[in-house]
Design a protein around this motif. Structure first.
Motif, PDB file in Angstrom:
ATOM      1  N   SER A  25      -1.241  -3.982  -6.894  1.00  0.00           N
ATOM      2  CA  SER A  25      -2.252  -4.557  -6.010  1.00  0.00           C
ATOM      3  C   SER A  25      -3.184  -5.471  -6.791  1.00  0.00           C
ATOM      4  N   THR A  53     -11.190  -8.453  -0.873  1.00  0.00           N
ATOM      5  CA  THR A  53      -9.910  -8.117  -0.247  1.00  0.00           C
ATOM      6  C   THR A  53      -8.914  -7.647  -1.294  1.00  0.00           C
ATOM      7  N   ILE A  63      -3.296   5.105   2.792  1.00  0.00           N
ATOM      8  CA  ILE A  63      -4.038   3.854   2.990  1.00  0.00           C
ATOM      9  C   ILE A  63      -3.210   2.813   3.727  1.00  0.00           C
ATOM     10  N   PRO A  65       0.793  -1.214   0.000  1.00  0.00           N
ATOM     11  CA  PRO A  65       0.000   0.000   0.000  1.00  0.00           C
ATOM     12  C   PRO A  65       0.829   1.268   0.000  1.00  0.00           C
ATOM     13  N   SER A  72      -5.920  -5.961   2.889  1.00  0.00           N
ATOM     14  CA  SER A  72      -6.928  -5.054   3.444  1.00  0.00           C
ATOM     15  C   SER A  72      -7.960  -5.793   4.286  1.00  0.00           C
ATOM     16  N   THR A 114      -7.173  -7.275  -6.339  1.00  0.00           N
ATOM     17  CA  THR A 114      -8.420  -7.363  -5.575  1.00  0.00           C
ATOM     18  C   THR A 114      -9.176  -8.622  -5.963  1.00  0.00           C
ATOM     19  N   ASP A 149      -4.392   1.090   6.955  1.00  0.00           N
ATOM     20  CA  ASP A 149      -5.575   0.241   6.887  1.00  0.00           C
ATOM     21  C   ASP A 149      -5.246  -1.190   6.494  1.00  0.00           C
ATOM     22  N   PHE A 150      -3.974  -1.453   6.216  1.00  0.00           N
ATOM     23  CA  PHE A 150      -3.578  -2.764   5.744  1.00  0.00           C
ATOM     24  C   PHE A 150      -2.815  -3.530   6.819  1.00  0.00           C
TER      25      PHE A 150
END
Length: 316
Positions: free
Chosen positions: A156, A185, A66, A62, A219, A158, A69-70
């Motif tokens: 990243s 996630t 942010i 990240p 996340s 998802t 938050d990880f």
């Protein structure tokens, strides 16, 4: 392709492995959007060692606000060999996991640039850390190395249960249901910067890799969630799944694939750091990889294990 761009190929030829392990090409495969195709790990010694740092680029770390938050779920501190001979079957590449695009969406964040500095000082300036170098070189090696730097990369991925179901139906196959905790996630990872230093000799090469250790964050889903789902895929044999589960702490241990029919691997001590030595069965090529103070180091080439270990323990 000139002599320096072909340095890892010389190692592969000497090892007798049906593989290519050009590090720039491997890196590009992992970081490009074209990497939505099947992930494949090289089998030759240099590729195995380099892959220990590069392979995690299928997912990334990240940025900025942010980050808090990880949850950090993986940062390699040690390495463990896993035997993938059953997957090789004489083919050039390991092809275990399906296309990642079947399970979600890959996002480019930062693509690391590759450059070729003219000196150690210039390479150090590019990557922002002090480089180590061998106290001495094996006989016959040129004292004039070539440098290759790869800037930090971040991407990243998802996960999407809906995409997994649609891909499964389109292909007419059955995949295990994606756990609810994994759906949505975002898993991120960062690699580098990395420096590759290559010394040449008559039909021989020595390569030193040094770089910031990769970090993988999530996340939401835990590493146990990710591991459980990936190991449940039909492309993973029970034998391979058992090997991965048995490697120890998965949050700090990176599996390094080897072909046991051609190669061997065992733990070694590199000046107090836990390392993994890998060699081919003829003794013509070997490598060692280890972690120290947040950086990964690897030495490999068309050399004996004793020669590689001598270089590794003599780095200054």
């Amino acid at each position: 392709m000139n002599e320096h761009d072909n340095d890892e190929a010389v190692c592969a030829q000497a090892l007798g492995a049906d593989a290519s392990f050009d590090v720039d090409a491997a890196y590009a495969r992992f970081r490009s959007r074209a990497a939505r195709r099947n992930r494949r790990l090289p089998f030759a010694i240099g590729g195995l060692v380099a892959a220990a740092a590069i392979a995690v680029l299928v997912i990334f770390a990240p940025l900025g606000s942010i980050a808090h938050d990880f949850l950090t779920i993986f940062q390699p501190k040690q390495f463990a060999a896993i035997d993938v001979s059953g997957y090789a079957s004489g083919k050039k590449h390991l092809n275990v996991f399906p296309d990642l695009s079947e399970f979600g969406t890959m996002h480019d964040v930062v693509n690391g640039k590759t450059v070729h500095p003219a000196s150690a000082a210039a390479a150090s300036k590019v990557v922002g850390f002090r480089l180590v170098a061998p106290a001495s070189l094996p006989a016959g090696m040129s004292a004039s190395p070539q440098y290759r730097t790869i800037a930090r990369s971040v991407e990243s991925f998802t996960f999407s249960a809906a995409r997994a179901r649609a891909s499964s139906a389109k292909a007419g196959k059955t995949l295990p249901a994606m756990p609810a905790g994994l759906d949505g996630t975002t898993v991120t990872a960062g690699l580098g910067p990395v420096v590759m230093t290559t010394w040449g000799g008559k039909e021989r090469r020595l390569v030193l890799m040094q770089g910031v250790a990769p970090i993988v964050r999530s996340s939401g889903a835990t590493l146990a969630d990710l591991e459980g789902y990936l190991l449940s895929l039909p492309s993973i044999t029970p034998e391979l799944a058992d090997q991965i589960r048995a490697i120890g702490d998965p949050s700090t241990t990176l599996p390094v694939p080897i072909m046991a029919v051609k190669q061997s691997a065992h733990p070694v001590d590199v000046n107090g750091a836990s390392g993994l030595a890998i060699g081919d069965n003829t003794g013509l090529g070997s490598g060692v990889v280890w972690e120290r103070d947040g950086k990964i180091y690897a030495v490999f080439g068309t050399l004996s294990e004793d020669q590689v270990m001598s270089v590794a323990t003599g780095l200054r």
